[in-house]
Design an enzyme around this catalytic site. Structure first.
Site, PDB file in Angstrom:
ATOM      1  CB  SER A 168      -0.963  -0.040   1.186  1.00 35.25           C
ATOM      2  OG  SER A 168      -1.957   0.945   1.062  1.00 35.25           O
ATOM      3  CG  ASP A 270      -6.898  -2.579  -3.568  1.00 35.97           C
ATOM      4  OD1 ASP A 270      -7.508  -1.784  -2.823  1.00 35.97           O
ATOM      5  OD2 ASP A 270      -5.660  -2.586  -3.702  1.00 35.97           O
ATOM      6  CG  HIS A 300      -6.014  -1.838   0.325  1.00 37.33           C
ATOM      7  ND1 HIS A 300      -5.228  -1.659  -0.797  1.00 37.33           N
ATOM      8  CD2 HIS A 300      -5.328  -1.260   1.342  1.00 37.33           C
ATOM      9  CE1 HIS A 300      -4.132  -1.013  -0.463  1.00 37.33           C
ATOM     10  NE2 HIS A 300      -4.157  -0.754   0.826  1.00 37.33           N
TER      11      HIS A 300
END
Length: 339
Positions: A168, A270, A300
């Site tokens: 991320s 995601d 995610h």
């Protein structure tokens, strides 16, 4: 009269109109390192810069700590955690567990970096901290310098087999640390062989389909993603800032950045799915070495929130395979030299 709340990131971080910042910091949210080892891996914390609050958590397979492996050196992974640049640390249980599993599954030493967080320290503070951590790691290859060596790295790390891994926001950091430094050669004689970017966090003012269609009950919603950018980017910037948008005219030209081979993991559900695909396609058009693995059913952060699910196990297998492929190449080259 109380100041009005202007930003709220998942209830953990709140920013008020008068500039006050409130963080939910319950000690139970964090876990301590353990030299005794958790399962197959020992861990410890090392302070790199007390003034900045910069520290790392090291992970070492316990068999090496107990000197049961005849000093075989291990690949070294430098890990940058996620959290939208404004949340989390290596001591957060989800990230700590992920890193324990990473060290055990790959058979590697892992350096997990506790970089400074926004909005107290907006970007590029996180990039600077992670670059400083890489400089500390590379200092173990040469004598002297301003850094104190760590015995785990001195005794067990293979500095010709170093890999950057970020998830991320941490994947964004990995990209920018390389791009801002001018490529992985800057850390020579340490050799960064590859980088693994898991669900990289990029953005832009123009919305992608996966952003527009992100359901309101997603783990990371569009509102949370936007809030993280607002509190993390330099004051007055929008999502087309180069830190967010690697395609920005002000960003380093991707074709000119000497990136190492990349493994990029994308979640099919995601919010960042389309950003990830666009990033990979852009790099391929620049003739960069990019391998993409897609986890169609995942949103995610699945690897941290569901560490034992099939997709998480598969991700760990892909990371291990990616790293092993470079080790195999090294063995072949050594065999050729021996002839």
């Amino acid at each position: 009269m109380d100041s009005a709340e202007v930003e709220n990131v998942s209830g953990v971080l709140k920013v008020y109109e008068d500039g006050t910042i409130s963080r939910l910091e319950d000690p139970r949210m964090f876990v301590k390192a353990s030299l005794q080892g958790e399962g197959e891996v020992a861990s410890k914390d090392v302070v790199l810069n007390e003034k900045l609050g910069l520290w790392v958590r090291l992970y070492l397979p316990s068999s090496h700590l107990q000197q049961q492996t005849e000093n075989r050196r291990l690949p070294l992974i430098v890990y940058f955690h996620g959290g939208g640049f404004c949340l989390a640390s290596p001591a957060l249980p989800d990230f700590h567990s992920f890193t324990l599993k990473l060290a055990a599954s790959v058979g590697a030493i892992v350096v997990s970096v506790a970089y400074r967080l926004a909005p107290e320290h907006r970007l590029p503070a996180a990039y600077d901290d992670c670059n400083a951590a890489l400089q500390w790691v590379s200092s173990h290859v040469v004598d002297g310098g301003d850094f104190e060596h760590d015995p785990w790295l001195d005794s067990h790390a293979d500095f010709s087999e170093v890999y950057l891994l970020g998830d991320s926001a941490g994947a964004n950091i990995a990209h920018h640390v390389i791009a801002r430094s001018g490529g992985v050669g800057v850390w020579s004689p340490m050799r960064a062989r590859g980088a693994i970017l898991v669900q990289p966090y990029f953005g832009a003012e123009q919305r992608t389909r996966s952003e527009i269609e992100c359901p309101p009950d997603a783990f990371i919603t569009l509102q949370v993603s936007d809030a993280c950018w607002r509190v993390s980017l330099p004051v007055g910037s929008d999502r087309d800032h180069p830190f967010s948008n690697p395609w920005s005219p002000r960003a380093p030209k991707l074709e000119e950045v000497p990136l190492p081979p990349l493994l990029v993991a994308i979640g099919g559900r995601d919010i960042l799915r389309d950003r990830g695909h666009d990033y990979c396609e852009s790099l391929k058009r620049c003739s960069k070495s990019v391998e993409v693995v897609v986890f169609e059913e995942e949103e995610h952060g699945f690897y941290a929130r569901k560490p034992h699910c099939n997709s998480s196990e598969r991700l760990m297998e892909q990371i291990s395979r990616f790293i092993s492929s470079f080790q195999s190449e090294s063995v072949v080259r050594m065999a050729d030299i021996a002839r």
